[in-house]
Design an enzyme around this catalytic site. Structure first.
Site, PDB file in Angstrom:
ATOM      1  N   ALA A 109     -92.983 -11.299 -33.922  1.00 20.91           N
ATOM      2  CA  ALA A 109     -92.283 -10.706 -32.778  1.00 20.91           C
ATOM      3  C   ALA A 109     -92.084 -11.736 -31.657  1.00 20.91           C
ATOM      4  CB  ALA A 109     -93.063  -9.505 -32.274  1.00 20.91           C
ATOM      5  N   HIS A 110     -91.416 -11.315 -30.615  1.00 22.02           N
ATOM      6  CA  HIS A 110     -91.069 -12.215 -29.503  1.00 22.02           C
ATOM      7  C   HIS A 110     -92.304 -12.779 -28.796  1.00 22.02           C
ATOM      8  CE1 HIS A 110     -90.490  -8.409 -26.753  1.00 22.02           C
ATOM      9  NE2 HIS A 110     -91.454  -8.254 -27.606  1.00 22.02           N
ATOM     10  N   ASN A 111     -92.187 -14.050 -28.439  1.00 16.93           N
ATOM     11  CA  ASN A 111     -93.211 -14.764 -27.672  1.00 16.93           C
ATOM     12  C   ASN A 111     -94.527 -14.980 -28.425  1.00 16.93           C
ATOM     13  OD1 ASN A 111     -91.391 -13.278 -25.515  1.00 16.93           O
ATOM     14  ND2 ASN A 111     -92.230 -15.108 -24.539  1.00 16.93           N
TER      15      ASN A 111
END
Lengths: 350, 350, 350
Positions: free
Chosen positions: B240-242
């Site tokens: 997922a993001h980051n």
């Protein structure tokens, strides 16, 4: 595709009551009928829907007698349910009935393709590929070098088949399926990093196999990953390198099978199941959704559930007690206190 | 690709016993040998197979002395196992050795592509893309604007790289991998629906990273999602993001890592693991298949299992008791009854 | 895309302190600022970073007073956080602002496409497809016959939409999403194998739906699989045939929903959840990551966890005891022994 009442009645050997020229282009449940849809009435539980269905045509049994006005055109047949099933198959068949080559597509000169093929635009067919008769290759499919595909097989859009794969007759591979990608094999080095183990085997898919959208079947490190005849895989399934799946085994979505595991015939495996590597699942085993199978079941036909998986019956019995654990803990604490009290009393009495 | 016994013996510095002109085109295990395959014999456990293997060529140790007739051509080398490994790597290398541009493909005028490239048909390369040397872009790959790709990297068919992504040297991205798609970020509004949070960061993939078929790495909301050097991801993985993943961490298929989580170096993570968002996994942690990690482990090198995950040893001990829960409940009920009886007896005795 | 300080200050109605001609091309956090990036300072916790950030521009509140030298150019605005959010949206909008048709692509003559469209190279648009205004079809997208797509919808690269699908307005489908693939339906035959049940329904996606990379939504057997308005699906999600998902329900990655299940409005469902077929999830239900829901929850708004799922609070209480099971078992054994001892003593005493 539009069909008139007359065309459908001819196909189903039925009799029209109503507008012979009315057209339909889709199938619907009677309670969800819309203009342009055709439905059926077989089970009397649904009779009430026929009087206000918006379906344009309804297939009914010969015996059906209307008690009120019906706006839909009726087609009377001997067995409405069976006629509708026949229509479903016909619809499916007509829909899939496309042939020819759309441009641009990429076909290597060394590729051999049988008759009655459909090759969609932007499809890619590599060197020495052999494709049987009546095969449908949808747009944006990739078929790597030296791959073989049997007769009557359909590869939907975005399917990617790596080189050296073998796919049988009468298979359906749905959109974005991947066949023959490298297995996940790495050897640790002295530096703490990993060196790739070459994956030089292939993947072999039997006859009458259906594989759901986005599923992946890795090639073997050496030898072949094998999917047996009649196997049905749902969407998002992972089949690792050197796995073998026996005939007519059915697996639901998002299940993963780790490397070198052998699954027997006629197994039924639920969704989101994980099966560890290097184990053997005998024939006719059933595995419930979300189970984690880390050891080879000893007998054919067992039914497993839980993670680590145990016999389903035992899993549900234990799960029922799991819910009571806080209570049981309190009971145990109380018992311990009481017993200590009794022992203290006895000690005092002595 | 076909090779003669002479070509292979030259490559492996070996000596031929048999037909020098016989050709092979694939590798096999000795017990699964077929006409046209080359195999090896190293472990004496397998010696029995050499007398009836159908492999056309078998690589054997110099010391090997046949006790019966062998139909296969032999190539004698100092160390048959090592020679076969060398052959595997060579095979893999030759297979991947393609260069040139297939038409039609789409290459933006502003894109810069290094030498010795392969660009397959229907590949798409956007504006300002920079691609290093010796890069292979298979058919139907998509590379969004402003993306950078290092040297010697291979993107298999159907891989989609969103704009602004950075991919290092010596990477392999398998079919249908997605890099840099939007993270899953929405803010609730007063109407009960959700407003998209713009995902303006990117995804950075280090060097020597391999990513399995169908895996996805989302771009960061702001900043970068980072996959460290030497990381190996299996198929169907969600990053997922980051998220940040440290060097040489290895993750098996169908595992998901939620937003902003940081995973250390040299971790080993099994299949179908879920790791919650905003947590930190220290270096050298091992996580068993199907675990659910909802809190940051406190020490390096711990081994976790279960959901919620606890130390693996404890998980298996508790799981062993889980199976006995119905029995334990019965035991507790019996104890309670007996104790009540004793207390009643005592009360009566008093 | 590069922007000067002057351009940004004009957009945000701010005042420049420093180099008006300096350019930036990306957004960053202040602690991760790089040359060419623009950042912001709102929370005073981060003030320390402004003195050595490498960001070229920093947006600050009007009230901000520097205590040391700052190398970055400042843009002073009333609310730095809000201004940055505005910039994020603007950036996202500019990035997505592409129109026109890239060649080669495949557009059927019977397809109708609204104005202000972007059709990427190698995209495929089938017969009788209807596409609204301001729609973006990225490269290598496949849109099957008779599909309808609303206004302002974006289909990223590799998305595959089967025939007869309906997609609403303002949707975003990320790379390699599959819509309308066949549901997983087979009837056992007398031979032990399976016959495919024709899947003649379709998939309907509402307005303002976002679907993450690689997710799949199967078509209905009959009727429609329905994704309601405002639904947000993360990556790798499986939605089986005839499922219905209510408005504004949000589902995290790798979750699977089996056939014919109906999910209510405003539900929040974690990652790797499995929901069995033919059940009903009421509105406002929350389901924790990795849960397995096999029965219909009875009330709206319940919060579930575990597999089989129970109320989250109860699940965590039972999980806390699960860790102690080996101890509890020992306690029970000790209790049993002690009690037997007491009973033996009593028997002797009698």
């Amino acid at each position: 595709m539009k069909f008139t009442a007359t065309q459908i009645a001819t196909l189903l050997n039925g009799e029209i009551v109503g507008d012979k020229s009315i057209t339909v282009y889709k199938l619907s449940k009677i309670e969800e009928g819309e203009e342009g849809s055709i439905s059926f009435l077989s089970n009397s539980k649904y009779t009430k829907y026929i009087y206000n269905t918006k379906a344009s045509i309804v297939i009914v049994n010969n015996k059906f007698v209307a008690e009120k006005n019906i706006s839909a055109t009726l087609i009377k047949v001997e067995d409405a349910y069976q006629a509708f099933t026949q229509l479903l198959s016909y619809y499916d068949q007509v829909k899939a009935d496309r042939t020819g080559i759309e441009e641009p597509c990429f076909i290597s000169k060394s590729a051999k393709i049988g008759d009655k093929h459909y090759i969609g635009a932007f499809a890619y067919i590599g060197e020495n590929v052999k494709i049987g008769e009546n095969v449908k290759i949808y747009p944006q499919v990739y078929i790597g070098d030296n791959t073989t595909i049997g007769n009557n097989t359909t590869l939907f859009s975005g399917t990617k088949v790596y080189s050296e794969s073998i796919i049988g007759d009468d298979c359906i591979l749905h959109a974005n399926v991947v066949i023959g990608s490298d297995g996940f094999g790495f050897a640790p080095t002295n530096n703490g990093d990993f060196k790739k183990t070459p994956q030089t085997g292939n993947a072999i898919i039997g006859d009458r196999v259906e594989i759901g959208a986005g599923s992946t079947v890795d090639r073997a490190t050496l030898g072949s990953t094998k999917i047996g005849n009649g196997v049905k895989l749902d969407n998002h399934i992972q089949v690792a390198h050197n796995v073998e799946i026996g005939e007519n085994t059915v697996i639901a979505a998002q299940t993963g099978i780790a490397g070198s595991t052998k699954i027997g015939k006629n197994c039924m495996i639920g969704g989101q199941v994980a099966i560890a590597g290097h184990i053997i699942i005998p024939d006719n085993v059933k595995i419930g959704a979300k189970a984690g199978v880390a050891a080879s079941p000893k007998k054919e036909g067992v039914i497993l559930q839980g993670s680590p998986a145990i016999e389903m019956r035992n899993f549900y019995r234990s799960s029922a007690v799991f819910k009571m654990l806080p209570d049981l803990k309190r009971q145990i604490d109380t018992l311990t206190k009481k017993l200590n009290q009794i022992q203290n009393d006895e000690a005092e009495n002595d």
